[in-house]
Design an enzyme around this catalytic site. Structure first.
Site, PDB file in Angstrom:
ATOM      1  N   SER A   1       6.399  -2.630 -11.218  1.00 38.05           N
ATOM      2  CA  SER A   1       5.224  -3.509 -11.204  1.00 38.05           C
ATOM      3  C   SER A   1       5.519  -4.298 -12.193  1.00 38.05           C
ATOM      4  CB  SER A   1       4.050  -2.646 -11.462  1.00 38.05           C
ATOM      5  OG  SER A   1       3.052  -3.417 -11.780  1.00 38.05           O
TER       6      SER A   1
ATOM      7  N   TYR B   1       0.318   4.997 -15.459  1.00 35.93           N
ATOM      8  CA  TYR B   1       0.922   4.051 -14.419  1.00 35.93           C
ATOM      9  C   TYR B   1       1.943   3.330 -14.950  1.00 35.93           C
ATOM     10  CZ  TYR B   1       1.091   0.208 -10.483  1.00 35.93           C
ATOM     11  OH  TYR B   1       1.485  -0.546  -9.620  1.00 35.93           O
TER      12      TYR B   1
HETATM   13  N1  LIG Z   1      -1.200  -4.286  -5.204  1.00 36.37           N
HETATM   14  C1  LIG Z   1      -0.694  -4.663  -6.427  1.00 36.37           C
HETATM   15  O1  LIG Z   1      -1.364  -5.516  -6.763  1.00 36.37           O
HETATM   16  C2  LIG Z   1       0.683  -3.971  -6.823  1.00 36.37           C
HETATM   17  C3  LIG Z   1       1.261  -4.612  -7.827  1.00 36.37           C
HETATM   18  C4  LIG Z   1       2.255  -3.851  -8.720  1.00 36.37           C
HETATM   19  C5  LIG Z   1       3.054  -2.658  -7.988  1.00 36.37           C
HETATM   20  N2  LIG Z   1       2.360  -2.165  -6.613  1.00 36.37           N
HETATM   21  C6  LIG Z   1       2.888  -0.882  -6.191  1.00 36.37           C
HETATM   22  O2  LIG Z   1       3.283  -1.260  -4.723  1.00 36.37           O
HETATM   23  C7  LIG Z   1       3.167   0.001  -3.970  1.00 36.37           C
HETATM   24  C8  LIG Z   1       2.176  -0.332  -2.879  1.00 36.37           C
HETATM   25  O3  LIG Z   1       1.048  -0.728  -3.225  1.00 36.37           O
HETATM   26  P1  LIG Z   1      -0.304  -1.117  -2.345  1.00 36.37           P
HETATM   27  O4  LIG Z   1      -0.857  -2.197  -3.093  1.00 36.37           O
HETATM   28  O5  LIG Z   1       0.419  -1.483  -0.905  1.00 36.37           O
HETATM   29  O6  LIG Z   1      -1.068   0.133  -2.209  1.00 36.37           O
HETATM   30  P2  LIG Z   1      -2.284   0.746  -1.300  1.00 36.37           P
HETATM   31  O7  LIG Z   1      -3.074   1.191  -1.946  1.00 36.37           O
HETATM   32  O8  LIG Z   1      -2.816  -0.634  -0.447  1.00 36.37           O
HETATM   33  O9  LIG Z   1      -1.357   1.491  -0.092  1.00 36.37           O
HETATM   34  C9  LIG Z   1      -0.680   2.536  -0.469  1.00 36.37           C
HETATM   35  C10 LIG Z   1      -0.426   3.563   0.645  1.00 36.37           C
HETATM   36  O10 LIG Z   1       0.107   4.787  -0.068  1.00 36.37           O
HETATM   37  C11 LIG Z   1      -0.434   5.978   0.334  1.00 36.37           C
HETATM   38  N3  LIG Z   1      -0.502   7.195  -0.538  1.00 36.37           N
HETATM   39  C12 LIG Z   1      -1.132   7.023  -1.802  1.00 36.37           C
HETATM   40  N4  LIG Z   1      -1.006   8.168  -2.265  1.00 36.37           N
HETATM   41  C13 LIG Z   1      -0.022   8.950  -1.725  1.00 36.37           C
HETATM   42  C14 LIG Z   1       0.754  10.062  -1.755  1.00 36.37           C
HETATM   43  N5  LIG Z   1       0.558  11.095  -2.766  1.00 36.37           N
HETATM   44  N6  LIG Z   1       1.622  10.357  -0.624  1.00 36.37           N
HETATM   45  C15 LIG Z   1       1.810   9.620   0.415  1.00 36.37           C
HETATM   46  N7  LIG Z   1       1.091   8.603   0.262  1.00 36.37           N
HETATM   47  C16 LIG Z   1       0.324   8.108  -0.530  1.00 36.37           C
HETATM   48  C17 LIG Z   1      -1.921   5.455   0.745  1.00 36.37           C
HETATM   49  O11 LIG Z   1      -2.515   6.152   1.611  1.00 36.37           O
HETATM   50  C18 LIG Z   1      -1.579   4.099   1.262  1.00 36.37           C
HETATM   51  O12 LIG Z   1      -1.405   4.024   2.718  1.00 36.37           O
HETATM   52  C19 LIG Z   1       2.590   1.138  -5.139  1.00 36.37           C
HETATM   53  O13 LIG Z   1       3.519   1.870  -5.568  1.00 36.37           O
HETATM   54  C20 LIG Z   1       1.887   0.170  -6.052  1.00 36.37           C
HETATM   55  O14 LIG Z   1       1.852   1.023  -7.327  1.00 36.37           O
HETATM   56  C21 LIG Z   1       1.088  -2.635  -6.284  1.00 36.37           C
END
Ligand SMILES: NC(=O)c1ccc[n+]([C@@H]2O[C@H](COP(=O)([O-])OP(=O)(O)OC[C@H]3O[C@@H](n4cnc5c(N)ncnc54)[C@H](O)[C@@H]3O)[C@@H](O)[C@H]2O)c1
Length: 252
Positions: A144, A158
């Site tokens: 991130s 995080y």
């Molecule tokens: N959205 C953002 O702005 C952003 C920014 C930087 C990094 N990220 C990272 O990108 C990745 C994806 O994020 P996103 O925004 O698509 O998230 P999201 O919440 O939209 O989707 C995440 C998915 O992971 C699943 N999940 C959560 N905990 C879990 C667990 N313990 N075991 C199995 N599955 C699990 C959820 O059910 C969901 O389907 C993450 O690692 C997040 O930290 C996101």
């Protein structure tokens, strides 16, 4: 068909960027093990893939549980015969419970670490031996931009978990590069997914967009296409690298 005949395990594939990448990878010829805690969401991702003529298998589990993650890796080999791509995408962002170190409980710190850091540990622990057995492959971790800079509104557990994944990327790249396995990390900026939804409304989105040189938030496909490059043979000399996909935010 940039991923023709490849087999991928994608964690957190039920929603957000994981779903987007699963559907895209399948469209490009990969067979995908969709791993998620949310059974209904994971099943919908699988339906989207099969409806488009692709192949996918659902494994329901929690990335913070080693046996669950091992099951996903084993399912890939049992169902599709091999494994080429590990995409450690699952992660949680809990702005209400994970804050500055002076405000965060030990329990909440540990849960965030278990999902965001131990999850990728388990996936690489069980997945890399399969990649070695297959003569190589691609490991994609998800960091991130919050691991690259400090923010006044802190989510310290995080941030630390994502920062540790940068170190893991370098270590895996050096250890397993000679075996044909490359490991890279994507650093998403602010991406409009279900993860961010609780913290965003239209006004907030507008003000965030104004702080990003590209004048918009990211969408899941911005990251899925970056992951597609790293998963495909187009990136076979890309190892240990950090790909920032944030509309230029971190460049400021
Ligand atoms: N959205 C953002 O702005 C952003 C920014 C930087 C990094 N990220 C990272 O990108 C990745 C994806 O994020 P996103 O925004 O698509 O998230 P999201 O919440 O939209 O989707 C995440 C998915 O992971 C699943 N999940 C959560 N905990 C879990 C667990 N313990 N075991 C199995 N599955 C699990 C959820 O059910 C969901 O389907 C993450 O690692 C997040 O930290 C996101």
């Amino acid at each position: 068909m940039r991923l023709k005949d490849k087999v991928a395990v994608i964690t957190g594939a039920g929603l957000g960027m994981g779903r987007e990448a699963s559907v895209l990878f399948a469209k490009e010829g990969a067979k995908v093990v969709v791993f998620d805690l949310n059974e209904a969401a994971g099943a919908e991702t699988v339906s989207m893939i099969t409806a488009a003529g692709g192949e996918a298998a659902l494994v329901v589990g929690d990335v913070s549980r080693e046996a669950d993650v091992k099951r996903a890796v084993d399912e890939a080999v049992a169902r599709f015969g091999k494994l080429d791509i590990l995409y450690a995408n699952a992660g949680v962002l809990w702005k209400d419970r994970d804050r500055s170190v002076i405000e965060t409980t030990e329990e909440n710190w540990d849960i965030v670490q278990a999902i965001n850091l131990k999850g990728p540990f388990f996936l690489t622990k069980h997945g890399i031996p399969k990649l070695i057995g297959n003569g190589g492959g691609s490991v994609i971790l998800v960091g991130s931009i919050s691991a690259l800079a400090g923010f006044e509104l802190a989510q310290d557990s995080y941030t630390c978990a994502k920062g540790a994944l940068i170190s893991l990327t370098k270590s895996l790249a050096v250890q397993f590069g000679p075996k044909g396995i490359r490991t890279n990390i994507i650093h998403p900026g602010m991406i409009d997914t279900p993860l961010q939804a609780p913290y965003l409304n239209d006004e907030k989105k507008k003000s965030i967009a104004g702080c990003i040189p590209m004048q918009r938030l990211g969408v899941a496909s911005d990251i899925a296409y970056a992951a597609l490059y790293l998963a495909s043979d187009e990136s076979t000399f890309c190892n240990g690298s950090e790909l920032v996909v944030d509309g230029g935010f971190y460049a400021m």
